[in-house]
Write an enzyme that holds these catalytic residues in place. Structure first.
Site, PDB file in Angstrom:
ATOM      1  N   ARG A 243       0.836  -1.213   0.000  1.00 45.76           N
ATOM      2  CA  ARG A 243       0.000   0.000   0.000  1.00 45.76           C
ATOM      3  C   ARG A 243       0.864   1.254   0.000  1.00 45.76           C
ATOM      4  O   ARG A 243       0.483   2.278  -0.570  1.00 45.76           O
ATOM      5  CB  ARG A 243      -0.952  -0.037   1.201  1.00 45.76           C
ATOM      6  CG  ARG A 243      -2.045  -1.059   0.956  1.00 45.76           C
ATOM      7  CD  ARG A 243      -2.900  -1.424   2.142  1.00 45.76           C
ATOM      8  NE  ARG A 243      -3.901  -2.403   1.685  1.00 45.76           N
ATOM      9  CZ  ARG A 243      -4.556  -3.229   2.465  1.00 45.76           C
ATOM     10  NH1 ARG A 243      -4.354  -3.228   3.770  1.00 45.76           N
ATOM     11  NH2 ARG A 243      -5.439  -4.075   1.960  1.00 45.76           N
ATOM     12  N   TYR A 362      -7.135   0.201  -5.985  1.00 47.32           N
ATOM     13  CA  TYR A 362      -6.455  -1.090  -5.780  1.00 47.32           C
ATOM     14  C   TYR A 362      -5.597  -1.134  -4.513  1.00 47.32           C
ATOM     15  O   TYR A 362      -5.478  -0.150  -3.802  1.00 47.32           O
ATOM     16  CB  TYR A 362      -5.708  -1.559  -7.018  1.00 47.32           C
ATOM     17  CG  TYR A 362      -4.639  -0.728  -7.670  1.00 47.32           C
ATOM     18  CD1 TYR A 362      -4.021   0.344  -7.057  1.00 47.32           C
ATOM     19  CD2 TYR A 362      -4.220  -1.078  -8.952  1.00 47.32           C
ATOM     20  CE1 TYR A 362      -3.021   1.053  -7.712  1.00 47.32           C
ATOM     21  CE2 TYR A 362      -3.218  -0.374  -9.615  1.00 47.32           C
ATOM     22  CZ  TYR A 362      -2.629   0.697  -8.981  1.00 47.32           C
ATOM     23  OH  TYR A 362      -1.650   1.387  -9.613  1.00 47.32           O
ATOM     24  N   GLU A 363      -5.113  -2.333  -4.243  1.00 42.07           N
ATOM     25  CA  GLU A 363      -4.439  -2.666  -2.961  1.00 42.07           C
ATOM     26  C   GLU A 363      -5.317  -2.292  -1.766  1.00 42.07           C
ATOM     27  O   GLU A 363      -4.843  -1.793  -0.750  1.00 42.07           O
ATOM     28  CB  GLU A 363      -3.041  -2.046  -2.893  1.00 42.07           C
ATOM     29  CG  GLU A 363      -2.169  -2.683  -3.948  1.00 42.07           C
ATOM     30  CD  GLU A 363      -0.726  -2.834  -3.627  1.00 42.07           C
ATOM     31  OE1 GLU A 363      -0.377  -2.878  -2.438  1.00 42.07           O
ATOM     32  OE2 GLU A 363       0.048  -2.939  -4.582  1.00 42.07           O
ATOM     33  N   GLY A 364      -6.610  -2.548  -1.947  1.00 39.28           N
ATOM     34  CA  GLY A 364      -7.605  -2.204  -0.927  1.00 39.28           C
ATOM     35  C   GLY A 364      -8.148  -0.822  -1.230  1.00 39.28           C
ATOM     36  O   GLY A 364      -7.379   0.143  -1.274  1.00 39.28           O
TER      37      GLY A 364
END
Ligand code: CAA
Ligand code: FAD
Length: 379
Positions: A243, A362-364
């Site tokens: 992140r 993305y990446e959460g």
């Protein structure tokens, strides 16, 4: 406290900036238009040692730190966010779990090839029905003698199709929820492993995003990453650092948009003076610069914490949340500074605006980052 970058970090920034401006920026608009990934750019990054920045020399890396890695992603994203995420997924998502959880043999084989750039990496967690809700994944891995047999599909995989080594997560026990997930190292070319749809996207269009399909794909047990059932922990801790790579990407996009806006506002004249001389425009530039500086401090701090071996999960979720939201606001304002010209492909700011959006997803998603941070501050 010392906010000064080291000489080594400054030198790396200069090297990456030169490379980005000379070798990446000239084709960024064209690659975006054509949705074309350029392996040659990755190969040049390998020659510069960028593909293995944080890893020890014994595994093919250059033995540098996570701040240097963030600076590299930032500088690449300042001119081309697709190139930024190619490196971020390669280092944070594919190489990091190998370095952290891999056996010595796995490191010597797979990590070394990734670090030297002989191989490109990818990370496959998401599925059609399991994006934010990772545990809902349906891909299975069944034990069979000395192998596991993978069946299912993964979607949205960055570097999908062009990557050589994939970190893939699958259920080894369907009833054990997050304790029933395991990680596997899967090489391109393995029988039963093919690629499906390549997404047509709003932004980061020269970074391929592809479906992976597993049909009775036999993976030797020695390619399991970590222990059986450890996959959810591996996936989550990988994302803790990943992140911050996306925060670096957002930071670079925002900086690129500000640089372009400042130059344009000083040159463009309306009502007989540069538009920068209007407070309405200079206040926008001031807000953009301030949010970029705050993003940079959060991002470098999270990277510094990781390099120091201190907890960095919360800091990384915060940097991704703040820098992603800031990059979106900043790039929308950059288009506004450019007026009608900003809305055309004659200038890069429309590309920056399209590219910024993914950093909130993305990446959460940034809702998930708020969930992660919220759980940490209330526990
Ligand atoms: N580190 C270590 N352990 C962790 C952890 C972490 N960061 N996060 C959770 N865990 C542990 C918990 O402590 C818990 O353990 P116990 O059962 O022993 O208490 C267990 O894992 C389950 O945790 P949760 O109850 O929090 O799990 P959840 O199902 O509620 O999910 C979530 C949590 C944060 C929402 C998680 O599912 C998540 O991160 N979702 C987003 C997915 C995501 O980011 N995908 C990105 C794909 S990659 C990508 O997009 C690539 C790219 O950009 C290029
Ligand atoms: P959903 O989970 O369906 O979410 C939809 C909306 O609901 C979002 O706004 C979300 O924030 C919100 N939401 C969901 N749950 C909650 C909740 N509990 N509280 C509040 N809001 C909630 N994945 C990989 O594994 N590897 C990759 O390399 C990769 N690269 C990607 C590249 C691109 C270009 C894209 C678009 C995606 C990529 N992904 C990758 C997948 C990415 O991580 C997911 O898209 C993301 O995690 C969101 O999942 P989803 O799309 O299924 O959305």
């Amino acid at each position: 406290m010392d906010f000064q970058l080291t000489d080594e970090q400054e030198m790396l920034r200069k090297m990456v900036r030169d490379f980005a401006v000379n070798d990446v920026e000239p084709t960024a608009a064209e690659r975006d238009e054509e949705e074309r990934f350029d392996r040659g750019i990755f190969d040049k990054m390998a020659e510069l040692g960028l593909t293995g920045i944080p890893w020890p020399e014994e595994y093919g890396g250059i033995g540098s730190d996570y701040v240097s890695y963030c600076i590299a992603v930032e500088e690449l994203s300042r001119v081309c966010a697709s190139t930024g995420v190619t490196l971020s997924a390669h280092i944070s998502l594919a190489s990091w779990p190998l370095y952290t959880y891999g056996t010595e043999a796995q490191k010597k084989n797979f990590l070394s090839r990734l670090a030297t750039g002989e191989a490109l990496g990818a990370y496959a967690l998401s599925e059609p029905g399991a994006g934010s809700d990772v545990v809902a994944m349906k891909t299975t891995a069944k034990e069979d003698g000395d192998d596991y047999i993978l069946n299912g599909s993964k979607v949205w995989i960055t570097n999908g199709g062009v990557a050589d080594i994939y970190i893939v997560f699958a259920k080894t026990d369907a009833d054990a929820k997050h304790k029933g997930i395991s990680g596997f190292i899967v090489e391109k070319g393995t029988e039963g492993f093919t690629f499906g749809k390549k997404e047509k996207k709003l932004g980061i269009r020269s970074s391929p995003t592809t479906e992976l399909i597993f049909e009775n794909c036999r993976i030797p047990k020695e390619n399991m990453l970590g222990a059986e059932g450890e996959g959810f922990k591996i996936a989550m801790t990988t994302l803790d650092g990943g992140r911050n790579g996306i925060a670096s990407q957002a930071l670079g996009i925002a900086q690129g948009a500000l640089d372009a806006s400042v130059n344009y506002a000083k040159e463009r004249e309306q009502f007989g003076k540069p538009i920068a001389n209007n407070q309405g425009i200079s206040f926008k530039l001031a807000d953009m610069a301030t949010e970029i500086e705050a993003s940079r401090l959060l991002t470098y701090q999270a990277a510094w914490l990781e390099s120091q071996g201190k907890p960095y999960g919360k800091a990384s979720a915060m940097s991704k949340l703040f820098a992603g939201d800031a990059a979106m606001r900043i790039t929308v304002e950059a288009v506004q500074v450019f007026g009608g010209y900003g809305y055309t492909k004659d200038y890069p700011v429309e590309r920056y605006m399209r590219d910024a959006k993914i950093t909130q997803i993305y990446e959460g998603t940034n809702e998930i980052q708020r969930m992660v941070i919220g759980r940490m501050v209330t526990k």
